[in-house]
Design an enzyme around this catalytic site. Structure first.
Site, short mmCIF file in Angstrom:
data_model
loop_
_atom_site.label_atom_id
_atom_site.label_comp_id
_atom_site.label_asym_id
_atom_site.label_seq_id
_atom_site.Cartn_x
_atom_site.Cartn_y
_atom_site.Cartn_z
N ASP A 44 0.75 -1.27 -0.10
CA ASP A 44 0.10 0.02 -0.06
C ASP A 44 0.76 1.27 0.01
O ASP A 44 0.42 2.32 -0.04
CB ASP A 44 -1.01 -0.03 1.24
CG ASP A 44 -0.43 -0.11 2.38
OD1 ASP A 44 0.76 -0.30 2.73
OD2 ASP A 44 -1.15 0.05 3.29
N SER A 45 2.21 1.14 -0.10
CA SER A 45 3.06 2.20 -0.49
C SER A 45 2.97 2.89 -1.70
O SER A 45 3.39 3.91 -1.91
CB SER A 45 4.58 1.54 -0.20
OG SER A 45 4.67 0.55 -1.10
N ASP A 83 -0.97 -6.14 -0.30
CA ASP A 83 -1.37 -5.47 1.01
C ASP A 83 -2.92 -5.24 1.12
O ASP A 83 -3.72 -4.91 0.11
CB ASP A 83 -0.68 -4.07 1.20
CG ASP A 83 0.52 -4.07 2.31
OD1 ASP A 83 0.56 -5.01 2.78
OD2 ASP A 83 1.24 -3.31 1.96
N LYS A 113 -1.08 -9.37 2.86
CA LYS A 113 -0.43 -9.08 4.13
C LYS A 113 -1.29 -8.07 4.82
O LYS A 113 -2.14 -7.14 4.14
CB LYS A 113 1.00 -8.37 3.62
CG LYS A 113 1.65 -7.58 4.76
CD LYS A 113 3.00 -7.22 4.48
CE LYS A 113 3.23 -5.98 3.90
NZ LYS A 113 2.81 -4.73 4.51
N GLU A 115 -1.31 -5.58 8.71
CA GLU A 115 -0.54 -4.90 9.71
C GLU A 115 -1.14 -5.17 11.12
O GLU A 115 -2.18 -5.13 11.23
CB GLU A 115 -0.24 -3.32 9.52
CG GLU A 115 0.34 -2.86 8.15
CD GLU A 115 0.53 -1.62 7.83
OE1 GLU A 115 0.12 -0.89 8.79
OE2 GLU A 115 1.03 -0.96 6.77
N GLU A 182 9.44 -3.93 10.30
CA GLU A 182 9.56 -2.75 9.69
C GLU A 182 10.23 -1.77 10.93
O GLU A 182 9.38 -1.44 11.72
CB GLU A 182 8.40 -2.15 8.93
CG GLU A 182 8.98 -0.76 8.49
CD GLU A 182 7.98 -0.23 7.34
OE1 GLU A 182 6.94 -0.98 6.90
OE2 GLU A 182 8.17 1.17 6.96
O1 KIV Z 1 3.48 -1.23 1.75
C1 KIV Z 1 4.80 -1.43 1.55
O2 KIV Z 1 5.41 -1.10 0.46
C2 KIV Z 1 5.08 -2.25 2.69
C3 KIV Z 1 6.63 -2.53 2.96
C4 KIV Z 1 7.13 -1.35 3.02
C5 KIV Z 1 7.00 -3.60 3.84
O3 KIV Z 1 4.40 -2.56 3.55
#
Ligand code: KIV
Length: 275
Positions: A44-45, A83, A113, A115, A182
């Site tokens: 989600d970056s 994510d 993924k 959090e 992280e």
């Molecule tokens: O969103 C993302 O790119 C991430 C990484 C920084 C692990 O969660």
């Protein structure tokens, strides 16, 4: 060779390191896949590096599905992990399973993924029970940026480090196949890595983790708004791109591009009839 959750399991057992990079589009995913990186994270970056938001809070399910499907089309062997965006799983176990299912069905991800630690373990368990592999994410979890009060290293006090270790064990217990750590002190990442049977994937967690992940725009010098301490620039593609854009601009304005070899032709017979 196709990477799956079994690749992650075997790598941990054999003490072999795992590589992971983010990608958000077909062409980049294809290059990363061809480079034999084990896994591609549709992070989600993308809120920061693709959409230009200040944080990941505004990223939607539709954003993630759109980019995950593009990445999946470019990949043959890497495990695609997508994510779960902010508020797609925190709200309820039901929402978590439905949204994880959408990332698999519509986004063609091989895993999701999310959090958080103990607080989201019911969600992790339910998603895993639905047949969807889950990667955890602990330490600096960017979706909680407002609760943290900024991008800060996590797990530095005794209480915070103990909580991180407990959360990691809980995430494993709930059924996650791997966990991202992280921005945590290397010594804490080492304790977590040694305590778990699933691989830890570090980003700002030192060389003690079972694998590493980076945002590809960071490691290629393409994203310059801020560069965290843990980033290594493996190439300065940002500068190469800027120079190429400037060269294009110069040649277009000078009339030197396109050249003969970039043109299409038409037969003289046809051409003559046009006048
Ligand atoms: O969103 C993302 O790119 C991430 C990484 C920084 C692990 O969660």
């Amino acid at each position: 060779m196709k990477n799956t959750v079994l690749t992650f399991k075997r790598a941990k057992e054999k003490g072999e390191k795992l590589s992971m990079l983010t990608a958000y589009d077909y062409s980049t995913a294809k290059l990363i896949d061809e480079a034999e990186v084990n896994s591609i994270l549709v992070g989600d970056s993308l809120g920061n590096v693709i959409l230009g938001y200040e944080d990941t809070i505004s990223v939607t399910m539709e954003d993630m599905i759109h980019h995950s499907a593009a990445v999946a089309r470019g990949v043959k062997n890497a495990l695609v992990i997508c994510d779960m965006p902010f508020m797609s799983y925190q709200t309820s176990v039901y929402d978590a399973v439905v949204n994880a299912g959408r990332l698999m069905k519509e986004g063609r991800a091989g895993a999701v993924k999310l959090e958080g630690g103990k607080a989201v373990c019911p969600q992790i368990k339910a998603i895993v029970d639905a047949g969807i592999p889950v990667c955890g994410h602990l330490g600096l979890t960017p979706q909680s940026i407002n609760a943290f009060g900024g991008f800060k290293v996590q797990g530095k006090t005794e209480a915070a480090a103990k909580k991180l270790i407990e959360d990691a064990k809980a995430v494993e217990e709930a059924g996650a196949f791997a966990v991202v750590l992280e921005c945590v002190p290397t010594k804490v990442a080492e304790i977590v890595t040694k305590s778990l049977n699933i691989p830890t994937i570090g980003i700002g967690a030192g060389n003690v983790c079972d694998g590493q992940v980076l945002v590809y725009q960071d490691m290629l010098g393409m994203f310059r708004d801020f560069t965290p301490k843990f980033v290594k620039k493996f190439a300065d593609i940002g500068t190469v791109m800027k120079e190429a854009f400037a060269a294009y601009d110069r040649e277009v304005k000078a009339g030197s591009f396109p050249e003969k070899q970039h043109e299409y032709t038409i037969s003289d017979d046809v051409l003559e009839k046009l006048y």
